[in-house]
Design an enzyme around this catalytic site. Structure first.
Site, PDB file in Angstrom:
ATOM      1  N   HIS A 150      78.696  55.735 115.844  1.00 24.51           N
ATOM      2  CA  HIS A 150      79.845  55.635 116.754  1.00 24.51           C
ATOM      3  C   HIS A 150      79.717  54.304 117.495  1.00 24.51           C
ATOM      4  CE1 HIS A 150      82.124  56.620 120.461  1.00 24.51           C
ATOM      5  NE2 HIS A 150      82.735  57.547 119.748  1.00 24.51           N
ATOM      6  N   ASP A 227      71.315  59.711 119.100  1.00 22.05           N
ATOM      7  CA  ASP A 227      72.633  59.989 119.660  1.00 22.05           C
ATOM      8  C   ASP A 227      72.946  61.450 119.311  1.00 22.05           C
ATOM      9  OD1 ASP A 227      75.303  60.430 120.061  1.00 22.05           O
ATOM     10  OD2 ASP A 227      75.972  58.530 119.202  1.00 22.05           O
ATOM     11  N   GLN A 230      77.070  64.746 118.768  1.00 24.99           N
ATOM     12  CA  GLN A 230      77.683  65.734 117.868  1.00 24.99           C
ATOM     13  C   GLN A 230      76.682  66.767 117.357  1.00 24.99           C
ATOM     14  OE1 GLN A 230      80.817  65.954 117.597  1.00 24.99           O
ATOM     15  NE2 GLN A 230      81.572  63.924 118.172  1.00 24.99           N
ATOM     16  N   LYS A 253      81.411  68.097 125.072  1.00 22.14           N
ATOM     17  CA  LYS A 253      81.669  68.554 123.706  1.00 22.14           C
ATOM     18  C   LYS A 253      81.024  69.913 123.464  1.00 22.14           C
ATOM     19  CE  LYS A 253      81.439  63.755 122.003  1.00 22.14           C
ATOM     20  NZ  LYS A 253      82.834  63.395 121.857  1.00 22.14           N
ATOM     21  N   CYS A 393      86.402  55.964 116.479  1.00 20.46           N
ATOM     22  CA  CYS A 393      85.445  55.060 117.142  1.00 20.46           C
ATOM     23  C   CYS A 393      84.253  54.779 116.227  1.00 20.46           C
ATOM     24  CB  CYS A 393      84.980  55.613 118.485  1.00 20.46           C
ATOM     25  SG  CYS A 393      86.320  55.886 119.638  1.00 20.46           S
TER      26      CYS A 393
HETATM   27  N1  C6P Z   1      83.076  60.893 119.866  1.00 22.61           N
HETATM   28  C1  C6P Z   1      85.077  61.759 118.825  1.00 22.61           C
HETATM   29  O1  C6P Z   1      86.240  62.171 118.849  1.00 22.61           O
HETATM   30  P1  C6P Z   1      81.325  59.938 124.989  1.00 22.61           P
HETATM   31  O2  C6P Z   1      82.738  59.454 124.805  1.00 22.61           O
HETATM   32  O3  C6P Z   1      80.482  58.930 125.681  1.00 22.61           O
HETATM   33  O4  C6P Z   1      81.257  61.294 125.578  1.00 22.61           O
HETATM   34  O5  C6P Z   1      80.715  60.128 123.527  1.00 22.61           O
HETATM   35  C2  C6P Z   1      80.580  58.999 122.721  1.00 22.61           C
HETATM   36  C3  C6P Z   1      80.081  59.398 121.368  1.00 22.61           C
HETATM   37  C4  C6P Z   1      78.848  58.950 120.959  1.00 22.61           C
HETATM   38  N2  C6P Z   1      78.338  59.298 119.767  1.00 22.61           N
HETATM   39  C5  C6P Z   1      79.012  60.085 118.923  1.00 22.61           C
HETATM   40  C6  C6P Z   1      78.379  60.471 117.620  1.00 22.61           C
HETATM   41  C7  C6P Z   1      80.272  60.561 119.278  1.00 22.61           C
HETATM   42  O6  C6P Z   1      80.945  61.351 118.428  1.00 22.61           O
HETATM   43  C8  C6P Z   1      80.837  60.199 120.513  1.00 22.61           C
HETATM   44  C9  C6P Z   1      82.209  60.657 120.916  1.00 22.61           C
HETATM   45  C10 C6P Z   1      84.416  61.413 120.133  1.00 22.61           C
HETATM   46  O7  C6P Z   1      84.443  61.637 117.787  1.00 22.61           O
HETATM   47  C11 C6P Z   1      85.259  60.501 120.964  1.00 22.61           C
HETATM   48  S1  C6P Z   1      85.491  58.931 120.217  1.00 22.61           S
END
Ligand code: C6P
Length: 439
Positions: A150, A227, A230, A253, A393
């Site tokens: 991401h 990370d 997910q 999430k 993203c």
């Molecule tokens: N992905 C998706 O719809 P934040 O926005 O900081 O809470 O998470 C960022 C992030 C980092 N790593 C991974 C693997 C992610 O999937 C995400 C967030 C969302 O897939 C929003 S783009």
């Protein structure tokens, strides 16, 4: 638990490296019709249809208990934390610190002081890049990322690389969405300082063999950032078993509120890291000549935190614990296996990522071969089905797959086979809207 451990050698990026993942089991894990009742938003109708929420990878819905925990704080004991001596301040501080203990237990992070509350995964990774990276990385040092990251696990390292002159190297993927583990050793050497990678791909659903990669990185003396955005919502997390040095996640999430993120860091690393933000509450002493820092974790939590959201996060963990993370994993395995089976029936669809549901979390990306994903997302929304469409993203991944965008359905504890059927029905309806054949 997700595939965190492996004793197998690092071999070609194929299913063979994932064989220890447990097989899907019958959907005995969760009472979904009962669970649905806990989520007030699921009573909503969208364009006169039942809401089928399949955008959980972006953010999950929140159960009543989480909403109540936030509301109870504001109506019952709203106060700042770690500052006042009055009753409300003591209650708010206790609830805030209690949530920290729950998070530590949830990810098996043994020491609550190793948990830092941030705003989200993005901020957690930026914190590591700033507070650890700027002290420990030098010109020509190397950071290894993967092609399925991401942007949150790419851009902070690029900013760091620009500042300190270190280099970024990238582990490729196979066409079917596995990491090319056969190439990992080629990327690691005595200049590698960090291997930063996602546990689960937000665009492909692939579950990566975390421990195997962490072991390879550690053999070369590099640290490991996982990370967990997910992964953490979908199965039990054990930062020790994973071999993490840094672990970032976004509880929004995982049924929690937006506004609070988590960073777990090995305590010895945390102690010597520089502060990220300066300001109130992160200091021991301040004069115009110099300042000294509070003990961890407060050194990294400058200013008034998102107190209500942290307390809501504690309630989300209670809810997940009641369901049981193993049950959640089993349920999602059954749902994703059924989803892949149903989507394969549609001749006009291309599905991305691993064919084998055991190597996925509850997430699938796909494209209708004739309809742009944004149009597809708009039409299925008219049928009450909320999916995401876009680059997720993960633009370098899209580029690697030769795509500009895809549609994505992502499942959670309140989704069931009926929701999958609603998605498939809506995909057929989209074909009709554009006057396209369905066979
Ligand atoms: N992905 C998706 O719809 P934040 O926005 O900081 O809470 O998470 C960022 C992030 C980092 N790593 C991974 C693997 C992610 O999937 C995400 C967030 C969302 O897939 C929003 S783009």
């Amino acid at each position: 638990m997700l595939n965190t451990s492996s004793t197998e050698p690092v071999v070609a990026g194929s299913a063979s490296v994932h064989e220890e993942i447990e097989a899907p089991v019958a959907d005995a894990g969760l009472d979904v019709s009962r669970i649905k009742q806990d989520f007030p938003i699921l009573q909503r109708q969208i364009f006169g249809r039942r809401l089928v929420y399949l955008d959980n990878a972006a953010t999950s819905q929140k159960p009543q208990s989480v909403i109540d925990a936030i509301s109870d704080y504001y109506s019952g004991y709203n106060s700042n934390v770690h500052r006042g001596v009055h009753t409300l301040a003591a209650e708010a501080t206790a609830a805030y610190e209690d949530a920290r203990k729950k998070v530590a237990a949830f990810i098996n992070g043994d020491d609550p002081k190793s948990i830092i509350f941030t705003r989200n995964t993005t901020e957690s990774i930026n914190l590591v890049a700033h507070s650890w990276g700027r002290r420990h990385l030098f010109p020509n040092d190397e950071i290894v990322l993967t092609a399925m990251e991401h942007h949150s696990n790419i851009v902070p390292w690029q900013l760091l690389a620009k500042d300190v002159g270190c280099k970024i190297r990238v582990l490729d993927i196979t066409d079917d969405g596995y990491l090319r583990l056969d190439r990992l050793e080629e990327l690691l050497n005595d200049k590698t300082r960090l291997v930063a990678f996602t546990h689960v791909s937000n665009a492909l659903g692939t579950i990566n063999p975390v421990r195997q990669i962490a072991d390879a990185a550690h053999t070369h003396g590099a640290l490991v950032l996982i990370d967990g955005a997910q992964g953490m919502p979908h199965d039990s997390v054990d930062v020790e078993a994973m071999g993490a040095d840094f672990f970032a996640c976004s509880p929004h999430k995982a049924l929690g509120p937006t506004g609070v993120g988590v960073l777990w860091t090995r305590r010895d690393l945390l102690e010597e890291m520089d502060p990220f933000l300066g300001g109130g509450e992160m200091i021991r002493d301040v004069s115009f000549e110099r300042s000294t820092w509070a003990a961890v974790p407060h050194k990294f939590e400058a200013g008034t935190p998102s107190i209500a959201d942290v307390i809501g996060l504690g309630a989300a963990i209670d809810y997940l614990d009641t369901l049981g993370m193993d049950n959640i994993r089993a349920h999602e395995q059954a749902v994703i296996a059924y989803t892949l089976e149903r989507l394969r029936e549609l001749p006009f669809l291309t599905v991305y990522g691993p064919d084998d549901p055991r190597h996925r979390c509850g997430l699938v990306s796909f494209n209708d071969n004739d309809i742009h994903p944004h149009d597809l997302g708009t039409v299925v929304d008219r049928h009450g089905v909320a999916i995401r469409a876009g680059h997720h993203c993960a633009k370098p991944l899209m580029h690697r797959l030769g795509l500009v965008a895809s549609a994505r359905a992502s499942f959670y504890v309140y989704n069931d086979m009926e929701d999958v059927d609603s998605l498939v029905e809506a995909l057929y309806e989209a074909r009709k809207v554009f006057d396209l054949p369905t066979t």
